[in-house]
Design a protein around this motif. Structure first.
Motif, mmCIF file in Angstrom:
data_model
loop_
_atom_site.group_PDB
_atom_site.id
_atom_site.type_symbol
_atom_site.label_atom_id
_atom_site.label_comp_id
_atom_site.label_asym_id
_atom_site.label_seq_id
_atom_site.Cartn_x
_atom_site.Cartn_y
_atom_site.Cartn_z
ATOM 1 N N UNK A 1 0.861 5.093 7.881
ATOM 2 C CA UNK A 1 1.585 6.115 6.836
ATOM 3 C C UNK A 1 2.488 5.278 5.926
ATOM 4 N N UNK A 2 2.979 4.053 6.534
ATOM 5 C CA UNK A 2 3.771 2.960 5.406
ATOM 6 C C UNK A 2 2.859 2.819 4.529
ATOM 7 N N UNK A 3 1.569 2.241 4.595
ATOM 8 C CA UNK A 3 0.622 1.597 3.822
ATOM 9 C C UNK A 3 0.472 2.745 2.618
ATOM 10 N N UNK A 8 1.081 4.539 -2.820
ATOM 11 C CA UNK A 8 1.420 5.687 -3.584
ATOM 12 C C UNK A 8 2.812 5.346 -4.649
ATOM 13 N N UNK A 9 3.602 4.473 -4.201
ATOM 14 C CA UNK A 9 4.607 3.907 -5.241
ATOM 15 C C UNK A 9 3.998 3.045 -6.227
ATOM 16 N N UNK A 10 3.121 2.323 -5.844
ATOM 17 C CA UNK A 10 2.387 1.429 -6.634
ATOM 18 C C UNK A 10 1.684 2.227 -7.806
ATOM 19 N N UNK A 24 -6.046 2.874 -6.196
ATOM 20 C CA UNK A 24 -6.476 4.169 -5.640
ATOM 21 C C UNK A 24 -7.607 3.960 -4.598
ATOM 22 N N UNK A 25 -8.393 2.924 -4.914
ATOM 23 C CA UNK A 25 -9.085 2.400 -3.529
ATOM 24 C C UNK A 25 -8.527 2.155 -2.439
ATOM 25 N N UNK A 26 -7.489 1.455 -2.379
ATOM 26 C CA UNK A 26 -6.669 0.795 -1.254
ATOM 27 C C UNK A 26 -5.698 2.141 -0.622
ATOM 28 N N UNK A 27 -5.368 3.036 -1.331
ATOM 29 C CA UNK A 27 -4.778 4.203 -1.040
ATOM 30 C C UNK A 27 -5.634 4.888 -0.222
ATOM 31 N N UNK A 28 -7.127 4.965 -0.839
ATOM 32 C CA UNK A 28 -7.979 5.623 -0.018
ATOM 33 C C UNK A 28 -8.308 5.031 1.345
ATOM 34 N N UNK A 44 -11.685 7.948 -3.032
ATOM 35 C CA UNK A 44 -12.726 7.195 -3.399
ATOM 36 C C UNK A 44 -13.629 7.938 -4.643
ATOM 37 N N UNK A 45 -13.904 9.296 -4.470
ATOM 38 C CA UNK A 45 -14.484 9.848 -5.543
ATOM 39 C C UNK A 45 -13.915 9.927 -6.733
#
Length: 86
Positions: A1-3, A8-10, A24-28, A44-45
């Motif tokens: 959850x922290x990641x 999201x902040x980034x 976006x990729x890393x948040x996915x 991802x899409x």
């Protein structure tokens, strides 16, 4: 959850910059790791759709297709396959 919160902040700070597809990729990936496959697939899409020429796009498309396969969403797999570059 922290990641997820960190990404999201980034994303909020980066906005429309060259780092957006990577974030976006890393948040996915973070969403997927947290067990939220639907959110991960949507992100991802989004990378694949909004940034088709970006180096992250192919990996994002493959990851989205993998999630669709795991969910046995055959129509989704077909739609994602249609997005693949020739």
């Amino acid at each position: 959850v922290e990641a997820r919160a960190t990404f999201e902040m980034g994303l909020a700070r980066a906005g429309k910059t060259p780092t957006e597809p990577a974030l976006l990729f890393r948040s996915a990936e973070a969403a997927r790791g947290a067990g939220d496959g639907a959110e991960a697939r949507a992100r991802f899409e989004r990378v694949a759709r909004e940034f088709p020429g970006d180096p992250w796009a192919d990996d994002a498309l493959a990851a989205a297709a993998g999630i669709a396969l795991e969910a046995k969403d055959w129509d989704g797999v077909e739609a994602l396959a249609a997005m693949a570059p020739e």
